[in-house]
Design a protein around this motif. Structure first.
Motif, PDB file in Angstrom:
ATOM      1  N   THR A   1       0.831  -1.203   0.000  1.00  0.00           N
ATOM      2  CA  THR A   1       0.000   0.000   0.000  1.00  0.00           C
ATOM      3  C   THR A   1       0.866   1.253   0.000  1.00  0.00           C
ATOM      4  O   THR A   1       0.544   2.250  -0.675  1.00  0.00           O
ATOM      5  N   SER A   2       1.962   1.218   0.732  1.00  0.00           N
ATOM      6  CA  SER A   2       2.856   2.380   0.815  1.00  0.00           C
ATOM      7  C   SER A   2       3.853   2.426  -0.333  1.00  0.00           C
ATOM      8  O   SER A   2       4.684   3.362  -0.383  1.00  0.00           O
ATOM      9  N   ASN A   3       3.805   1.418  -1.227  1.00  0.00           N
ATOM     10  CA  ASN A   3       4.719   1.368  -2.376  1.00  0.00           C
ATOM     11  C   ASN A   3       6.185   1.426  -1.938  1.00  0.00           C
ATOM     12  O   ASN A   3       7.005   2.168  -2.500  1.00  0.00           O
ATOM     13  N   VAL A   4       6.521   0.635  -0.910  1.00  0.00           N
ATOM     14  CA  VAL A   4       7.891   0.630  -0.392  1.00  0.00           C
ATOM     15  C   VAL A   4       8.489  -0.774  -0.498  1.00  0.00           C
ATOM     16  O   VAL A   4       9.293  -1.170   0.358  1.00  0.00           O
ATOM     17  N   VAL A   5       8.108  -1.512  -1.542  1.00  0.00           N
ATOM     18  CA  VAL A   5       8.645  -2.859  -1.722  1.00  0.00           C
ATOM     19  C   VAL A   5      10.151  -2.805  -1.926  1.00  0.00           C
ATOM     20  O   VAL A   5      10.898  -3.663  -1.429  1.00  0.00           O
ATOM     21  N   GLU A   6      10.624  -1.774  -2.642  1.00  0.00           N
ATOM     22  CA  GLU A   6      12.056  -1.659  -2.878  1.00  0.00           C
ATOM     23  C   GLU A   6      12.817  -1.310  -1.604  1.00  0.00           C
ATOM     24  O   GLU A   6      14.012  -1.588  -1.493  1.00  0.00           O
TER      25      GLU A   6
ATOM     26  N   PHE B   1      11.863  -2.492   1.463  1.00  0.00           N
ATOM     27  CA  PHE B   1      11.819  -3.703   2.294  1.00  0.00           C
ATOM     28  C   PHE B   1      11.791  -4.941   1.406  1.00  0.00           C
ATOM     29  O   PHE B   1      10.839  -5.744   1.470  1.00  0.00           O
ATOM     30  N   PRO B   2      12.804  -5.159   0.567  1.00  0.00           N
ATOM     31  CA  PRO B   2      12.748  -6.313  -0.356  1.00  0.00           C
ATOM     32  C   PRO B   2      12.850  -7.651   0.352  1.00  0.00           C
ATOM     33  O   PRO B   2      12.135  -8.603   0.011  1.00  0.00           O
ATOM     34  N   ASN B   3      13.726  -7.751   1.352  1.00  0.00           N
ATOM     35  CA  ASN B   3      13.910  -9.030   2.038  1.00  0.00           C
ATOM     36  C   ASN B   3      12.688  -9.396   2.864  1.00  0.00           C
ATOM     37  O   ASN B   3      12.269 -10.560   2.891  1.00  0.00           O
ATOM     38  N   LEU B   4      12.095  -8.418   3.527  1.00  0.00           N
ATOM     39  CA  LEU B   4      10.912  -8.687   4.348  1.00  0.00           C
ATOM     40  C   LEU B   4       9.732  -9.085   3.480  1.00  0.00           C
ATOM     41  O   LEU B   4       8.987 -10.014   3.819  1.00  0.00           O
ATOM     42  N   SER B   5       9.540  -8.413   2.349  1.00  0.00           N
ATOM     43  CA  SER B   5       8.409  -8.764   1.474  1.00  0.00           C
ATOM     44  C   SER B   5       8.577 -10.163   0.901  1.00  0.00           C
ATOM     45  O   SER B   5       7.604 -10.922   0.798  1.00  0.00           O
ATOM     46  N   ILE B   6       9.812 -10.554   0.553  1.00  0.00           N
ATOM     47  CA  ILE B   6      10.043 -11.911   0.035  1.00  0.00           C
ATOM     48  C   ILE B   6       9.794 -12.949   1.127  1.00  0.00           C
ATOM     49  O   ILE B   6       9.140 -13.983   0.893  1.00  0.00           O
ATOM     50  N   ALA B   7      10.295 -12.688   2.335  1.00  0.00           N
ATOM     51  CA  ALA B   7      10.107 -13.640   3.434  1.00  0.00           C
ATOM     52  C   ALA B   7       8.628 -13.830   3.758  1.00  0.00           C
ATOM     53  O   ALA B   7       8.174 -14.961   4.007  1.00  0.00           O
ATOM     54  N   LEU B   8       7.866 -12.733   3.760  1.00  0.00           N
ATOM     55  CA  LEU B   8       6.439 -12.833   4.063  1.00  0.00           C
ATOM     56  C   LEU B   8       5.690 -13.557   2.954  1.00  0.00           C
ATOM     57  O   LEU B   8       4.761 -14.335   3.225  1.00  0.00           O
ATOM     58  N   ARG B   9       6.065 -13.329   1.706  1.00  0.00           N
ATOM     59  CA  ARG B   9       5.398 -14.026   0.595  1.00  0.00           C
ATOM     60  C   ARG B   9       5.670 -15.522   0.654  1.00  0.00           C
ATOM     61  O   ARG B   9       4.770 -16.340   0.411  1.00  0.00           O
TER      62      ARG B   9
END
Length: 536
Positions: free
Chosen positions: A450-455, A457-465
């Motif tokens: 939602t905040s468009n901050v995937v870049e 937090f790349p490691n956290l987004s991958i771990a959660l996915r």
């Protein structure tokens, strides 16, 4: 369609497009559209889990269902908000000539290559408890993990919890059935089923609350002198034996006990069939069941169980207590040393029932939960720190250790999906910006997109996915079996495999995909397929 039919009946047109060949082409067109859409979403999601299960169809061919589970995540834009969806999609049925682990693995890998799905992106495997699937050395999960060590195997929680009963209900004749209806006006007797997980508690519930009516019906059958043929005499003998068994106070106690246990197990079994279930929530339900079993094993609950059994005994007009004349075999344990004292023998029938039946059943159930869900607990320990980010009392050193452990678990050929140290920094940073009351993995991932901050937090987004991709149950595969029986029925037992897969891919659960495409788009694709004119 109505206008089209009218034009045909009036002979205004001669090409009807209603033949079986055209129907098959339309079915194939829709199936390919659905399959391509699923594969496109899978490619964007990158990480996925493979869920498999097998069942024989009406023509006695072993069919293996292939289901993909992945996380579809899109960032917010001016047109639509961010969206994080955990999806499980049926892809195909595969015919199996051999159900060994080696052959099933080969068939699955060949199908993945045919679909263009990368085996290295698999992060989870979900199967039942069959030896050919979950075998430690030769099972499908072991062979796939040899090719991709990051494809974690999570055994189906619902299958692990399911209590297996071998007895099956026999069909009754119409005469005996009418007698049963005379004694039970509101009949809810249910037979045991080999596939329906909740059927056990349904069968026990019927007898638990209708035992007096069942007993009266059995007595009437046993005393019916008009039943003189050999099968009828056998039925009278069976009815007499069953009536004698269920009028035993020990049986009544066991009936009350089993219903109390199965009622709690059924609640958890229903919850474990949810597609949105994750590791933490599954363990929470299982721990609640374990707590119930531990709490049930006490003096108060045993006394309450006996009191409920006495109420049923009053309805059956039998002795309200344990038979004192029932001989209790006294076993003396040989002493290994002279200073050992002899065990006091149990002479009370009630105490003997409690030790040999009540406590034994609960002990086995508690032990089974501890053993069967060890692997699930290990994965929860590996990924558990990603739950409730920012609200768990972890020190920096503990959090760093968890991040490094996950880094190593997601490593293959000196390459890892994440960087453990960077993940540590990202969790610390986002933990200060989250609402601690709503910090589960899906909510955190939604917040990032939602905040468009995937870049950022790349490691956290991958771990959660990856965490959300891990399957906890194979319920989606089980549901496809019911559709298989509807599509390939007795009258269509010779249906070819391609048509079976194409029809199965258009299950009611796929209607959301069909809504996305307009009717004009499908007509356009069909028109291009059937175009005969050549443009110069």
């Amino acid at each position: 369609m109505s206008k089209h039919i009218q034009r045909i009946t009036k002979s205004e047109i001669h090409t009807t497009y209603l033949g079986k060949t055209i129907q098959n082409e339309i079915v194939e067109l829709l199936a390919n559209k659905i399959k391509n859409d699923i594969l496109a979403k899978l490619e964007r999601a990158k990480y996925y889990s493979l869920i498999l299960d097998c069942t024989p169809d009406i023509s006695h061919m072993e069919q293996m269902t292939v289901v993909f589970r992945f996380v579809s995540a899109t960032e917010s834009s001016s047109e639509k908000p961010a969206e994080v969806v955990v999806s499980e999609h049926f892809v195909t049925f595969l015919e199996l000539q051999d159900t060994t682990g080696a052959n099933m693995t080969k068939v699955v890998i060949d199908k993945l290559q045919e679909l263009g799905v990368n085996l290295d992106d698999m992060r989870g495997q979900g199967y039942d408890n069959g030896a050919n699937m979950r075998g430690k050395y030769n099972g499908v999960q072991a062979r796939i993990r040899q090719l991709n060590p990051r494809a974690f195997f999570v055994p189906c929680s619902a299958h692990s919890l399911n209590l297996v009963l071998n007895d099956a209900a026999n069909c009754s004749s119409t005469h005996r059935w009418s007698i049963l209806l005379n004694h039970l006006s509101d009949l809810t007797i249910k037979p045991l089923s080999a596939t329906r997980w909740e059927s056990r508690v349904g069968a026990v519930r019927a007898l638990r609350f209708q035992i007096s009516g069942v007993y009266d019906a059995l007595i009437e059958i046993a005393e019916d002198n008009t039943l003189t043929t050999a099968p009828q005499v056998k039925s009278r003998a069976e009815a007499k034996g069953i009536a004698r068994n269920i009028s035993n106070f020990k049986f009544v106690c066991s009936l009350v006990l089993w219903y109390d246990i199965l009622f709690q197990i059924n609640i958890v079994s229903k919850m474990l069939q949810s597609q949105a279930l994750d590791l933490s929530l599954a363990l929470e339900h299982l721990n609640a069941t374990k707590s119930f079993l531990c709490d049930y094993r006490c003096d108060e609950e045993f006394a309450a169980m006996v009191e409920n059994a006495k109420k049923l005994a009053v309805e059956l007009e039998i002795f309200e207590g344990f038979d004192v004349d029932d001989p209790v075999r006294v076993r003396r344990k040989s002493r290994q040393f002279l200073y050992e004292g002899r065990d006091e023998p149990i002479v009370s029938p009630e105490q003997n029932f409690r030790v040999s039946f009540f406590n034994r059943i609960l002990d086995i159930a508690i032990q089974a939960i501890n053993e069967r869900f060890t692997q699930l607990s290990e994965y929860n320990e590996l990924f558990g720190f990603l739950y409730n980010i920012g609200s768990k009392p972890l020190t920096d050193d503990e959090l760093l250790k968890h991040c490094k452990d996950l880094h190593l678990a997601l490593m293959s050929d000196d390459q890892s999906d994440i960087n453990g140290v960077e993940l540590w920094y990202e969790i610390k940073a986002i933990g200060r910006r989250l609402d601690t009351s709503n910090s589960d993995p899906k909510s955190v991932l939604t917040c990032i997109y939602t905040s468009n901050v995937v870049e950022v937090f790349p490691n956290l987004s991958i771990a959660l996915r990856i965490l959300l991709t891990l399957p906890v149950t194979v319920a989606s595969v089980e549901r496809s079996f019911s559709k298989l029986k509807i599509i390939k029925s007795y009258l269509r037992s010779q249906m070819c495999q391609d048509r079976l897969v194409e029809l199965a891919s258009q299950l009611p659960s796929k209607k959301k995909l069909l809504i996305i495409w307009t009717l004009k788009d499908l007509i356009k694709d069909f028109a291009e397929l059937k175009a005969r004119k050549i443009h110069f």
